[in-house]
Design an enzyme around this catalytic site. Structure first.
Site, mmCIF file in Angstrom:
data_model
loop_
_atom_site.group_PDB
_atom_site.id
_atom_site.type_symbol
_atom_site.label_atom_id
_atom_site.label_comp_id
_atom_site.label_asym_id
_atom_site.label_seq_id
_atom_site.Cartn_x
_atom_site.Cartn_y
_atom_site.Cartn_z
ATOM 1 N N ASN A 391 -8.295 10.583 0.301
ATOM 2 C CA ASN A 391 -7.163 10.276 -0.557
ATOM 3 C C ASN A 391 -5.911 11.026 -0.126
ATOM 4 O O ASN A 391 -5.028 10.462 0.529
ATOM 5 C CB ASN A 391 -7.538 10.591 -2.010
ATOM 6 N N ASP A 392 -5.849 12.293 -0.459
ATOM 7 C CA ASP A 392 -4.613 13.044 -0.242
ATOM 8 C C ASP A 392 -4.153 13.042 1.217
ATOM 9 O O ASP A 392 -2.949 13.020 1.486
ATOM 10 C CB ASP A 392 -4.799 14.484 -0.720
ATOM 11 N N VAL A 393 -5.110 13.042 2.152
ATOM 12 C CA VAL A 393 -4.722 13.121 3.565
ATOM 13 C C VAL A 393 -4.137 11.814 4.079
ATOM 14 O O VAL A 393 -3.727 11.718 5.226
ATOM 15 C CB VAL A 393 -5.915 13.532 4.459
#
Lengths: 465, 109
Positions: A391-393
């Site tokens: 997700n965040d990456v």
């Protein structure tokens, strides 16, 4: 065995540790490197037992203790799931730190009891190794408990926290200085150790679970430094060199991890990251409902007729234990002459390099894993980027939105692929607690569901084509 | 006293050289191996087992020291054995691409 011979043999141990680290630089030689290190350790232990000046009558006790410790080590190391690797490393690190602190306590007590009075450098080493070893022990145990979810992973904060922590650390350091300056009483060291333990607990509690690997790496370096300090206590070069090797390399590794997340170590340690973000997340573009969901069959067609597919694995994949299914999917696609590569973000998984270990466990060859800098230019050529549990990456906000808490973090350029498929359980935000605007991209489709089930469905849909 | 200081200076020299060596050796390790590296260095600081044996094996100790030494050996050997075994388990899994596949990848750096 006399002093000169034992020191010579210790030098062989030291050389083997250096070689071990050197061989760890390449996947082809890494395993041999680790074995060389283990052999060096066995030699160091054998030499120590053969040295003059030890009471051979105590050896049966040492043997029992070593057996107990080894049994714990082997069982832990064999049983641990690869997804739980970070907390296992934390635990092994913690016990090492605890051992350093106990050695300091025993040395100090002995010199006082024998009325020899340690020289200033030895008492300084005792104060330092006791302090750092205890911080490492307590901090590692808390890190373990957080990652194992024995206690809540979220940062725990309260008003005046930093002042309390600083006061405790200051008092501990004060006692260490007093001991180095020649004050001799066992209680002083015991109180110092208790303060250091308290500091270790309090300093890790406010740090969020996402940052824990950086903390573990730092505590790993701490234990190394503490071991080096105990080398001064005991006049042992093998401890000084091996400990400091770990201290220096661990410090560098910690800085490298911080850089991969675009965070300074100070920010990791004192920022209580997750907390700040919880608020920001609410303001994000989240529930605007502009996401498109898709079916396994549609994705299967896209994948099967693509020339190039980039798989972006994240921790969600590991949690669902879908590594093996993903590898089968990749094999099936390769049979259809689709080029499949894996894009590995430096902090994919729970710590740097963790995802590589998890995929290696599923027999994915490490040559198919590409690091961020290498794979980012390839995204525009990929027909499909398949994001599984990451997700965040992949969040473009890291590039474009200065208000985002992850702004500046290097990310995988998933949004540059010709089409994006995100496999995700729900629209819940990722580990950093913020929404991902990638999901609103017109090229992006969501395949909701458990990662493992979705991959299995995809695989059978591809096979049916 | 001169002898003592001379020893100390040698020890500090060794310490400083070890710092540079540690940084030098590690700076070439790829991200791919960071987790095994952390775990491998973790095993190496288990060298404190040497110190733990010194404590546990010393002559004429009181009971307190005996207990402390015993616990220190337990902890240090868990560190050493667990660290090396778990690192080996990880590294065992790192395999190259089977030769049947076309060489479409450059080597992982």
């Amino acid at each position: 065995m006399n002093e000169n011979l034992s020191n010579l043999l210790y030098l062989i141990s030291i050389a083997s540790f250096i070689l071990a680290l050197k061989f760890l630089s390449s996947p082809a030689t890494a395993r041999r490197g680790n074995q060389i290190g283990a052999a060096g350790m066995v030699l160091a232990i054998a030499v120590t037992l053969a040295k003059d000046g030890l009471d051979t009558g105590t050896y049966w006790l040492i043997a029992i203790a070593a057996l107990i410790g080894s049994a714990i080590g082997v069982v832990g190391a064999r049983k641990v799931k690869m997804t739980a690797m970070p907390q296992m490393v934390a635990l092994f690190n913690g016990v090492g730190g605890g051992a350093v602190a106990l050695v300091a306590l025993a040395e100090y007590h002995n010199t006082i009891r024998e009325h020899v009075g340690p020289t200033w450098d030895i008492s300084l080493a005792i104060g330092v190794s006791g302090l750092i070893g205890s911080v490492s022990f307590a901090g590692s145990i808390i890190a373990f408990a957080k990652l194992q979810e024995l206690i809540h992973g979220r940062p725990i904060t309260y008003p005046g926290q930093k002042i309390v922590n600083l006061a405790i650390l200051g008092a501990g350091i004060g006692l260490a200085i007093a001991i180095a300056a020649g004050y001799q009483a066992t209680w002083a060291l015991i109180v110092e150790l208790i303060l250091a333990l308290a500091f270790g607990v309090l300093f890790v509690l406010p740090i969020g679970g996402a940052d824990m690997p950086v903390v573990i790496s730092l505590l790993n370096a701490f234990t190394g430094i503490a071991a080096a300090a105990s080398g001064f206590e005991l006049g042992s070069n093998v401890l000084i060199v091996s400990g400091m090797l770990v201290g220096a390399s661990g410090t560098l590794l910690t800085l490298m991890m911080g850089r991969a997340m675009n965070r300074s170590i100070g920010n990791v340690l004192f920022g209580a990251f997750g907390q700040i973000q919880a608020g920001v997340g609410e303001a994000g573009p989240a529930a605007s409902g502009a996401v498109r969901s898709t079916s396994a069959e549609d994705v299967a067609i896209m994948l099967a007729y693509a020339r190039k597919v980039i798989i972006v694995p994240g921790y969600g994949l590991a949690v669902a234990q879908a590594q093996h299914n993903v590898r089968e999917l990749a094999d099936e696609l390769e049979r259809r002459n689709v080029e499949v590569v894996y894009a590995i973000h430096p902090v994919a998984g729970r710590m740097p390099g963790h995802m590589n270990v998890l995929l290696a466990e599923a027999n994915v060859p490490y040559t198919a894993l590409k690091e961020m800098e290498e794979v980012n230019p390839e995204f525009p050529q990929a027909e499909v980027a398949l994001v599984i549990g990451a997700n965040d990456v992949t969040n473009p906000a890291a590039r474009s939105n200065p208000a985002s808490p992850i702004y500046g973090m290097p990310i995988l350029d998933v949004d540059k692929a010709q089409a994006i498929v995100v496999m995700k359980r729900s629209m819940r935000p990722g580990f950093a607690g913020i929404d991902n605007e990638l999901y609103l991209d017109p090229k992006c489709m969501m395949l909701f569901g458990d990662a493992k089930e979705s991959v299995i469905k995809l695989l059978s849909a591809v096979k049916a084509l | 006293m001169g002898g003592h200081n001379a020893t100390l200076i040698i020890e500090v020299t060794v310490l400083v050289l070890a710092i540079f060596l540690g940084i030098e050796v590690i700076s070439k390790v790829p991200t791919l191996l960071h987790t095994p590296l952390m775990s491998g260095t973790n095993a190496i600081h288990g060298i404190v087992i040497v110190g733990a044996i010194f404590v546990a094996g010393a002559h004429q100790q009181d009971t307190l020291i005996q207990i402390i030494g015993f616990i220190a050996v337990v902890l240090a050997s868990a560190n050493v054995v667990g660290g090396f075994v778990v690192t080996d388990r990880m590294l065992e899994m790192f395999k190259k691409r089977e030769p049947k596949k076309q060489a479409d990848e450059t080597d992982a750096k």
